[in-house]
Structure formats: C-alpha cells, structure tokens
Motif scaffolding. Structure first.
Motif, PDB file in Angstrom:
ATOM      1  N   VAL A 368     108.889 175.489 -10.211  1.00 44.87           N
ATOM      2  CA  VAL A 368     107.459 175.436 -10.552  1.00 44.87           C
ATOM      3  C   VAL A 368     106.581 175.583  -9.315  1.00 44.87           C
ATOM      4  N   LEU A 369     106.959 174.932  -8.205  1.00 47.04           N
ATOM      5  CA  LEU A 369     106.135 174.972  -6.988  1.00 47.04           C
ATOM      6  C   LEU A 369     106.341 176.264  -6.199  1.00 47.04           C
ATOM      7  N   CYS A 370     107.570 176.743  -6.144  1.00 49.90           N
ATOM      8  CA  CYS A 370     107.853 178.003  -5.439  1.00 49.90           C
ATOM      9  C   CYS A 370     107.576 179.148  -6.410  1.00 49.90           C
ATOM     10  N   ASN A 371     106.295 179.348  -6.727  1.00 44.75           N
ATOM     11  CA  ASN A 371     105.919 180.207  -7.845  1.00 44.75           C
ATOM     12  C   ASN A 371     104.460 180.631  -7.684  1.00 44.75           C
ATOM     13  N   ASP A 372     104.178 181.922  -7.880  1.00 40.91           N
ATOM     14  CA  ASP A 372     102.802 182.423  -7.720  1.00 40.91           C
ATOM     15  C   ASP A 372     102.107 182.693  -9.050  1.00 40.91           C
ATOM     16  N   ALA A 373     102.794 182.447 -10.156  1.00 40.09           N
ATOM     17  CA  ALA A 373     102.189 182.683 -11.470  1.00 40.09           C
ATOM     18  C   ALA A 373     101.352 181.474 -11.878  1.00 40.09           C
ATOM     19  N   THR A 374     100.540 181.655 -12.910  1.00 34.61           N
ATOM     20  CA  THR A 374      99.796 180.536 -13.496  1.00 34.61           C
ATOM     21  C   THR A 374     100.096 180.496 -14.985  1.00 34.61           C
ATOM     22  N   TYR A 375     100.104 179.261 -15.528  1.00 36.86           N
ATOM     23  CA  TYR A 375     100.482 179.132 -16.935  1.00 36.86           C
ATOM     24  C   TYR A 375      99.729 177.984 -17.582  1.00 36.86           C
ATOM     25  N   THR A 376      99.066 178.298 -18.685  1.00 37.67           N
ATOM     26  CA  THR A 376      98.512 177.276 -19.575  1.00 37.67           C
ATOM     27  C   THR A 376      98.795 177.762 -20.990  1.00 37.67           C
ATOM     28  N   GLU A 377      98.544 176.935 -21.971  1.00 37.45           N
ATOM     29  CA  GLU A 377      98.758 177.339 -23.358  1.00 37.45           C
ATOM     30  C   GLU A 377      97.853 178.509 -23.732  1.00 37.45           C
ATOM     31  N   GLU A 378      96.675 178.565 -23.075  1.00 38.63           N
ATOM     32  CA  GLU A 378      95.693 179.596 -23.413  1.00 38.63           C
ATOM     33  C   GLU A 378      95.943 180.905 -22.688  1.00 38.63           C
ATOM     34  N   SER A 379      96.442 180.827 -21.428  1.00 37.74           N
ATOM     35  CA  SER A 379      96.591 182.067 -20.659  1.00 37.74           C
ATOM     36  C   SER A 379      97.796 181.996 -19.731  1.00 37.74           C
ATOM     37  N   LYS A 380      98.370 183.189 -19.496  1.00 37.22           N
ATOM     38  CA  LYS A 380      99.512 183.307 -18.587  1.00 37.22           C
ATOM     39  C   LYS A 380      99.286 184.529 -17.723  1.00 37.22           C
ATOM     40  N   THR A 381      99.333 184.355 -16.415  1.00 41.15           N
ATOM     41  CA  THR A 381      99.150 185.493 -15.519  1.00 41.15           C
ATOM     42  C   THR A 381     100.219 185.463 -14.450  1.00 41.15           C
ATOM     43  N   GLY A 382     100.694 186.658 -14.086  1.00 42.66           N
ATOM     44  CA  GLY A 382     101.698 186.748 -13.040  1.00 42.66           C
ATOM     45  C   GLY A 382     102.948 187.448 -13.520  1.00 42.66           C
ATOM     46  N   ASP A 383     103.959 187.426 -12.656  1.00 39.62           N
ATOM     47  CA  ASP A 383     105.229 188.066 -12.951  1.00 39.62           C
ATOM     48  C   ASP A 383     105.905 187.383 -14.149  1.00 39.62           C
ATOM     49  N   PRO A 384     106.440 188.143 -15.122  1.00 44.88           N
ATOM     50  CA  PRO A 384     107.078 187.537 -16.297  1.00 44.88           C
ATOM     51  C   PRO A 384     108.199 186.562 -15.952  1.00 44.88           C
ATOM     52  N   THR A 385     108.952 186.855 -14.884  1.00 45.10           N
ATOM     53  CA  THR A 385     110.032 185.954 -14.469  1.00 45.10           C
ATOM     54  C   THR A 385     109.469 184.610 -14.032  1.00 45.10           C
ATOM     55  N   GLU A 386     108.392 184.653 -13.248  1.00 46.28           N
ATOM     56  CA  GLU A 386     107.807 183.401 -12.749  1.00 46.28           C
ATOM     57  C   GLU A 386     107.109 182.633 -13.875  1.00 46.28           C
ATOM     58  N   ILE A 387     106.528 183.343 -14.816  1.00 50.68           N
ATOM     59  CA  ILE A 387     105.922 182.675 -15.981  1.00 50.68           C
ATOM     60  C   ILE A 387     107.011 181.941 -16.768  1.00 50.68           C
ATOM     61  N   ALA A 388     108.184 182.578 -16.895  1.00 55.36           N
ATOM     62  CA  ALA A 388     109.298 181.943 -17.606  1.00 55.36           C
ATOM     63  C   ALA A 388     109.710 180.639 -16.926  1.00 55.36           C
ATOM     64  N   LEU A 389     109.684 180.606 -15.594  1.00 55.30           N
ATOM     65  CA  LEU A 389     110.039 179.383 -14.860  1.00 55.30           C
ATOM     66  C   LEU A 389     109.013 178.281 -15.113  1.00 55.30           C
ATOM     67  N   LEU A 390     107.730 178.650 -15.165  1.00 56.69           N
ATOM     68  CA  LEU A 390     106.684 177.658 -15.438  1.00 56.69           C
ATOM     69  C   LEU A 390     106.804 177.134 -16.863  1.00 56.69           C
ATOM     70  N   GLU A 391     107.161 178.021 -17.795  1.00 62.06           N
ATOM     71  CA  GLU A 391     107.354 177.577 -19.182  1.00 62.06           C
ATOM     72  C   GLU A 391     108.531 176.615 -19.299  1.00 62.06           C
ATOM     73  N   ALA A 392     109.588 176.873 -18.512  1.00 62.73           N
ATOM     74  CA  ALA A 392     110.743 175.965 -18.506  1.00 62.73           C
ATOM     75  C   ALA A 392     110.326 174.583 -18.024  1.00 62.73           C
TER      76      ALA A 392
END
Length: 889
Positions: A368-392
């Motif tokens: 989650v910390l070693c990650n440049d994407a952003t993730y909320t229930e409303e919006s997701k921006t960034g690389d799909p791989t990094e978004i998947a890590l934030l969702e996990a």
C-alpha cells in the motif's frame, strides 16, 4: 516495419531533427503530401438508397408483378393491398438499417483531439489531425497517442493497449529496443506506440511514422470497409423460399392456363384465374410478418440487456454453435485482482491472510505504501497493478490515505523497467522503513534476510528455493507475481544507491484479471447446448490457458495456440486443426478474422464477442458480432450486430435462448402461412382441373393472406418460449425451414384445408340451389347468385379453418391442452378477432359488395363451423401418435 530499425535509421529515413523537430514549413508540405491524420470515412448510403435496398428481394419482385398485373386487369383493390404490404415492409427495414454501419465514424472519434509536438525547436499543442510523419511527439501520462510512433526516448513509459491488442495490463515501453523478427505481434513491439492507445505512466518522445489510414487503427478501418455484410441463415432461407415460390407461382400459372385452353375456356378468364393462383401461391404478408416478429424480438431482448442493431441478427443467435470471445473484459473482469499470497510460510488465498500476524500486516503495508496509485470507492487512478494492491489492502481496512498520514513518505526510487523494482522510504515513529516491491528474482538478489515467525533470519538457499517454488507455482496458475521486502534505517539521509541493498524478504502476492463470476455457469450451459466457447486474446499462452481451464473452455495445453504459430499454418493445416483448438493467444486483429473465417469455413455459425478496437474486424466477419456496451469502444459497437448493455457473458447465453425461441416462432409463422397458402392452391387447382367454377375470387385470397392470416402469424411470432429449448443442439445451418417434419405437416394440413374449402364450396352451391346433383358447380349449370353463395361458404371456411389451424402450430407434438389454451392470449384474441372480421365482411352491405359475397344464414354458419374445426381435431389425433413414437424412441 519501424520496430526493426534503430533510432538513427528512423530519423534519417523520415528526414527529421531529433532535437528541433520539423520546421513549420516542412510540416505544412508534409500535411499536403500525406493528408490529415484522420481516418477515412466510408460514404454512407442515403435514405433513398436504403429504401430501395429493402425492395431488392425475389419475393418483393413477384409481389410487384402481381400488383401490376392485378391493376392492368382492373382489380385495383388487389393492387393497393399488395402495394401497402410492400411499403410497410420497406419502411420497417429502413428504420432499422438507417441506424447501422457507423463503425468508421466511431473510429474517427477515437482520434485524440490534441497532441504536443516539437516544431521549430519549440513545444506546440496542435490538433491531432495536423500531425505529420516525422513530427516529434511528446508523451506523458494520461495522454492519448495521436498516431503511430517509433519511440526514441522513454522514462518508465507504460501504455495501455488493451483496446488494440487485448493485453490486459499496460505495456512497458523501451525506446532502445531493436526487434529482429519482422512478424513480431503488436503487443510485443515495445519500441512502438500506437494511435488511440493511452499512456498511463512515465513519459516519452516518439517520431510519427504512421498517420491516418497508415496507422494500425487505420488498417482496422480498411478491414472494416472491405468486409462484406453477409446474409444471416434466415435471410438466406427466405431468399431461397422466395425463389421457390416465384417459380412455383409461374409453374402453376402455366399449367392452369394450358389446362384451361385444353378445356376450351375463354383465354381472358383463364389468364385471370392463373393470376389468382399466383396470388394464392405467394404469402403476401410473409416479408412484413418476419420483419415485425424480429422487431418484437428486438424489444424483448432489450429487456434482457441486449440491443440488436440489425433485425436478422436476432435469429442468427439461435443457430450459433461457436462463440469466439475476447478474454479481457468479456470473460474476465478487466480488473487486476490479488488472489494469492505467501508470507511467514503461509501460502494460500488472499482471504486466508491473517492481519494479526506481523509478517502478513507488514506485507500489506509494503504494497500500500510503496505505491503511486490512489484508490477510494468513488475513484481509482493509476496503474491497474498498483490499484489492485490498494484494493487488497482495503479488504483488510488498510487504506493508503490513512496509512500515509501515519507513515509519511520521505524518499523514493521510482519503478524502472530495467530494475523491475520500486522503493519508498516511510517514517515509522523514530525509525524509517525502506519498502521495496517488484519482480521476485530481482528482489531476492538484493535480500540477505527473511522475516519469519516474528524474527529476521538469514535467507538461506533452501528458503530462497522455497520462495521461488511458491512464485513459480503462482506463475503456473497464470498469476502475475510481485515480491515485497523491507529494512529499517535510523535516518532518511542515506545514499539512494544504498536503499535497495541488504533487504529483508517479507512475502509474495499473486494477481490476475479474474474471470467473471457468472461466466463459468454460462459456458457450462453452452457446452450442454452443443455450443463451443473459444477464447481469443492478446495475452500470453499460459495466462490464457489457465483462465480457459478454470472456466471449462479448454482441458489440455494442446488446445491452445500462439498467434505466431498460427502464421506458420497453411489454410489447409488450420482447417484440419481448428476443431480441436479452444484458446488463441497473442493474436493480432488479422488473426482474429482468420480464426473466425476458419470456423465458418467448416460450416459453423460463428458469434464473436469483444470490446476493443482490435475486435472490430472479427466482429464484422462473424455471422453475428456482439460488442460490450459498458467497456466496449465505439468502434466495436459500430461494427457489431448486437450490444450487451451489462457487459455480461451470461447475457449472450440468454440472447441465444431468446434467439432460438424467436427462430422457432418465425418458423411457426412461416409454416402456418405456407400451409394456409397451400390450402388455397389445392382448392383452386382441383376446382380448375375438374372444370368447376372458381371457388375463390382473387380479393378473397388477398384478404385471407393479408388480414385473416396475418394476426395469428404475428401472435405465433410472440409465442412464449419453450422452457426446454436450451436442451436442444444448435440447428444445422444447412437445415431447411421444412426439416423435422415441418414440410410434411405443411403439405398435409394444406391439403386438408384445401379439401375442406372445396367441400364448403360444393355444400354452398347445393344448399342455395336445392339440387340433388352431386356437383352443381360447373360454370354452365350454376347461376351467379348460387356461385356467390358457394364462394362465400368456401371463403369463410378457408378463413376460419386457417384461424383454427393456428392453434395447432403452438407445438409440433404437444397437445393444445398441454401447451395451454390461454398461455398465448394474443393468439386466442387473433382467432376471435379474425372470425369477427370475417363476419363483418359478409354482413356489412358496403363490404359485401366490395368482396362480392353473400350474407350467410345460421344454417350456413353451422356447416362452416363444423368444417372449420376439423384441422384442430385431426392434428390433435396425429399428435397422440407423434408423442407415442417419441416415447418409444
């Protein structure tokens, strides 16, 4: 093939300057030479052209001829009725067709509106149409690529190409690569960027090497333009039927004319009678009824989340026995998802991760910390791989925004495609944690310890082998594997080079673009129904086969093939192997068309589903193209026959079921109409052959064909679906409308209706004249009044017996009592309304004069009623024997 050339060769060949770019004057000259950077649009048909296209049908030609001859012979009412039928049919078809063929316009809209180029040594933002070959184009994250580029500079550049190649994750680009193989697939051309793809990460500079129709997207546009729109199975069958009926009508006319001449009848009378027979042979309402039934089917399918763009596509789905499906976004969710983990010797599904274990918690915090994407229930921006890590992390209530407030990022080393690693430094109280994630093998090279059982222990060869075995196990399941490591430092002020050294290995995670939850059941139902599902994807072979195996599409690796292998196969070799292949990996748009055509060449009815630009040519080449409505590009939608509004593979199966029922209903309508017309032919044919007066007038036949028959035929078209229809195998595409006993039933019921009509004619003549003569219906011994009475009786029996016969058409073997009298209320209403209309015609004085009929008395109606219910009684008895035969088999 710019990807096989080095940067200097590209620069020299395009005569550009790698530092200054083109001059404004050079750009202007090249724009005049190469044209604007946009896709050529196919000239669309005008409404007039579309209208006349609806009239280009053998049956319509015959109807036009019948209308013309009827008019010449003074039967103006006949001509008007026929002309109205033709007009209604053309208008319905025109409305539907005018919405089609917008694929190239959609392709044009995909071109990015603005581009940043370097001209005269300065950066300029210009309209993408003005980009010319040789332009230096600047790329940054979030910007669409305006044309095909040979990259000359890249910095962590990643480009999302799924719409073009089918690749489910962004592709790392490297300008220094020089590819040797001239047949390298698009997905592997990592020194190139293609028009209408999206830069998701990093930056780069490229030289425009292809613009407008010379781009990869342009090639697809050409393929769409060159593709011919093939007729659907029903269109082909109706075209054949129209020709058969046309020749039959001409043959009957000729035979009857010759019989009349031989009998010494007046030539004009025989010519008029022959025309009556021709009218009887052709079901005037058939083209309009088929069109209207299909339109009704379209409205029902909209409720099932399927929008049909072309009417005949409704029935095509019912005969499909091959579904070629794109993987990304169609069979899968088009969303990378973490599914497995390995930490502290625990290996399994992500759901079994224990957040209370320090190693497990640290693994998630790292990702989650070693990650440049952003993730909320409303919006997701960034690389799909990094978004998947934030969702996990979010599944275990570890959210990046909250975690970064507690553990601020102090330093970082961005991801690099050579290192395949990313590192951040985060503050933990009075210490600083270095978090690194990346490719497992690269990560293990910089680790010398491992975090196990709450302790940091040396990373031995045995432990390292165990880690690699777990990573390989995930890879074998087609998972993308990332490793995580960390170390503690006392001060953030350390050399960058020393951050990625002496790390402590934490664990692994495996992610995949998972199958849609409902797809497996849908594929199983397809298999049960005799429908093969074929996966076609831009992904690698192992990934594609693993997904296919999980979904039940393929069982053995021999059923999967690479696009490069496909190129090596001759047409004959491909045709010999195609029946065993289930997975096509790493394929190009040309491959997809080749695959669809190979299946079609083996006599299959092929459906192709997809959502990307790369799917458009194959969607058009298939018997029916099915595009995704939510994730699908405008190009895919424009090239398709049907669009799924919920992007759900399950909807395809529902559409196939609906398509089968619609085809069956259309078949019921056609067989019903033809059996009725056969009855008309039988009655006229035998009457003339025996030298009797004509039992029916041409206007009687037109009335029955266009009014009395039309409502029941339409009602049969909306008959409730057979609940067991998906237990049947797909229809043989070569099977005629008259297969499975339908032709025999048509002829026998036609003969029965014809004989009943003749019986009514004879009874009518005897009742009116009061004669004891068996056949008082020869022209020379029957009065005009007696003939009118006899013709009225024949007219009513012909009409009402056909209305009653429509009840027999509900099912080929089930009794009307089993099907249910009122399960199709429209049909019951049609029968009652048809009888009412028939009564109106013979009781209202004005209409009685137009139709030249007689007002029947109660005794006449009794005879009519008894004769008219005979088809129902006979068919009910016949169905008892049919059911007994099925039971014995």
């Amino acid at each position: 093939m710019w990807f096989v050339k080095n940067k200097d060769e590209v620069i020299n060949e395009l005569q550009t300057n790698a530092l200054q770019g083109l001059t404004s004057e050079e750009a202007k000259q090249r724009l005049a030479k190469y044209g604007e950077n946009k896709l050529a649009a196919k000239k669309s048909k005008s409404l007039i052209q579309l209208f006349f296209a609806q009239l280009n049908d053998a049956m319509i030609y015959i109807l036009l001829g019948a209308a013309l001859i009827s008019g010449i012979l003074g039967e103006i009412s006949d001509s008007i009725i026929i002309a109205l039928v033709i007009l209604i049919n053309a208008i319905v078809g025109l409305i539907q067709e005018s919405k089609a063929e917008k694929a190239l316009e959609a392709l044009k809209k995909l071109s990015t509106p603005k581009a940043i180029v370097k001209r005269d040594g300065e950066l300029k933002e210009i309209a993408s149409e003005e980009v010319v070959p040789g332009d230096l184009v600047i790329i940054d994250a979030g910007r669409y690529i305006p044309c095909d580029l040979r990259l000359i500079e890249t910095a962590n550049l990643q480009i999302e190409e799924s719409a073009l190649t089918g690749e489910s994750v962004p592709v790392d680009k490297n300008s220094d690569l020089i590819l040797e193989a001239s047949n390298t697939p698009l997905g592997d051309q990592k020194n190139m960027a293609f028009m209408s793809t999206l830069a998701t990460y990093g930056r780069g500079v490229g030289i425009a090497v292809g613009t407008g129709m010379d781009t990869e997207i342009g090639k697809i546009a050409k393929m769409l333009e060159e593709g011919d729109s093939e007729q659907t199975p029903l269109q082909k069958k109706l075209a054949e039927l129209g020709k058969i009926l046309g020749f039959a009508a001409l043959g009957i006319c000729a035979v009857m004319f010759l019989v009349g001449v031989f009998q010494g009848r007046p030539l004009f009378e025989m010519f008029f009678t022959a025309i009556s027979l021709a009218v009887a042979a052709i079901p005037e309402g058939l083209p309009a009824i088929v069109t209207i039934v299909l339109a009704m089917g379209v409205q029902r399918m909209i409720k099932e989340h399927a929008i049909v763009r072309k009417l005949p596509a409704v029935e095509t789905l019912g005969s499909v026995n091959i579904i070629c499906s794109d993987k990304t976004g169609t069979l899968t969710q088009n969303k990378m998802t973490v599914v497995k983990f390995y930490a502290d010797n625990a290996f399994g599904e992500l759901s079994s991760l224990n957040i209370n274990e320090p190693e497990h918690k640290l693994l998630l915090e790292n990702l989650v910390l070693c990650n440049d994407a952003t993730y909320t229930e409303e919006s997701k921006t960034g690389d799909p791989t990094e978004i998947a890590l934030l969702e996990a992390g979010a599944k275990f209530n570890i959210f990046k925004a909250e975690l970064e407030k507690q553990h601020q990022r102090i330093n970082e080393i961005p991801f690099d495609s050579d290192r395949k690693l990313m590192t951040t430094v985060n503050k933990y109280d009075n210490e600083y944690y270095v978090f690194t994630k990346g490719a497992t093998d690269n990560l293990l090279k910089i680790c010398n310890n491992v975090y196990v059982n709450g302790e940091i222990v040396p990373l031995t060869e045995e432990i390292k082998n165990d880690i690699m075995n777990k990573a390989n196990s995930m890879s074998d399941d087609a998972l993308r594997v990332l490793g995580a490591a960390f170390k503690k430092i006392s001060s953030p002020h350390v050399a960058i080079d020393s951050l990625e050294t002496d790390l402590v290995f934490i664990g692994l995670i495996g992610m995949i673009d998972p199958p849609r939850l409902e797809v497996k059941d849908s594929i199983a139902l397809c298999k049960k129904s005799g429908i093969k599902t074929i996966m076609i994807t831009g992904d690698h072979k192992n990934t594609a086969f693993a997904i296919a195996k999980e979904l039940g599409i393929a069982e053995d690796p021999s059923q999967a093939i690479f696009g490069a292998e496909l190129d090596k196969l001759s047409e004959e070799e491909l045709y010999s192997r195609i029946d065993n292949l289930r997975v096509f990996a790493r394929v190009s748009p040309e491959h997809k068309v080749k695959i669809v055509k190979a299946f079609k060449a083996k006599g299959n009815i092929v459906s192709m589903t997809g959502d990307g630009v790369n799917d458009a040519p194959s969607l058009k080449a298939a018997d029916i193209g099915v595009a995704m409505g939510i994730t699908g590009t405008d190009v895919a939608k424009g090239a398709s026959d049907m669009i799924l509004t919920d992007d759900n593979f399950k909807t395809i199966v529902s559409a196939i079921e609906e398509g089968r029922n619609i085809y069956n209903n259309i078949k019921k309508s056609i067989i019903f109409l033809l059996s009725c017309n056969t009855g008309e032919i039988i009655s006229l044919f035998f009457a003339i052959l025996l030298g009797w007066a004509s039992p029916l007038k041409p206007i009687h036949i037109l009335w029955v064909n266009l009014v009395t028959d039309t409502l029941p035929a339409l009602s049969l078209g909306v008959d409730p679906g057979d609940p067991n229809v998906m237990e049947e195998k797909p229809r043989n595409p070569k099977q005629t409308l008259f297969a499975e006993g339908a032709g025999v039933s048509l002829i026998l019921n036609g003969i029965l209706i014809g004989l009943l009509t003749l019986a009514a004619f004879v009874i009518g003549a005897r009742v009116y004249t009061g004669t004891t003569s068996l056949f008082p219906i020869f022209p020379e011994n029957i009065s005009e009044e007696a003939l009118t009475h006899a013709q009225t009786m024949a007219f009513v029996v012909l009409s009402v017996s056909q209305l009653v016969h429509s009840l027999n058409m509900r099912h080929s073997s089930k009794s009307i009592f089993q099907v249910g009298w009122f399960t199709n209320k429209y049909l019951i209403a049609s029968v009652l309304f048809g009888i009412f209309l028939q009564d109106v015609v013979i009781t209202v004085p004005f209409l009685r004069d137009v139709f030249k009929v007689f007002d029947l008395n109660p005794k006449d109606w009794l005879f009519v009623g008894l004769l008219s219910i005979v088809p129902l009684i006979v068919n009910e008895i016949a169905k008892i024997f049919i059911r007994m035969k099925k039971t014995n088999n």
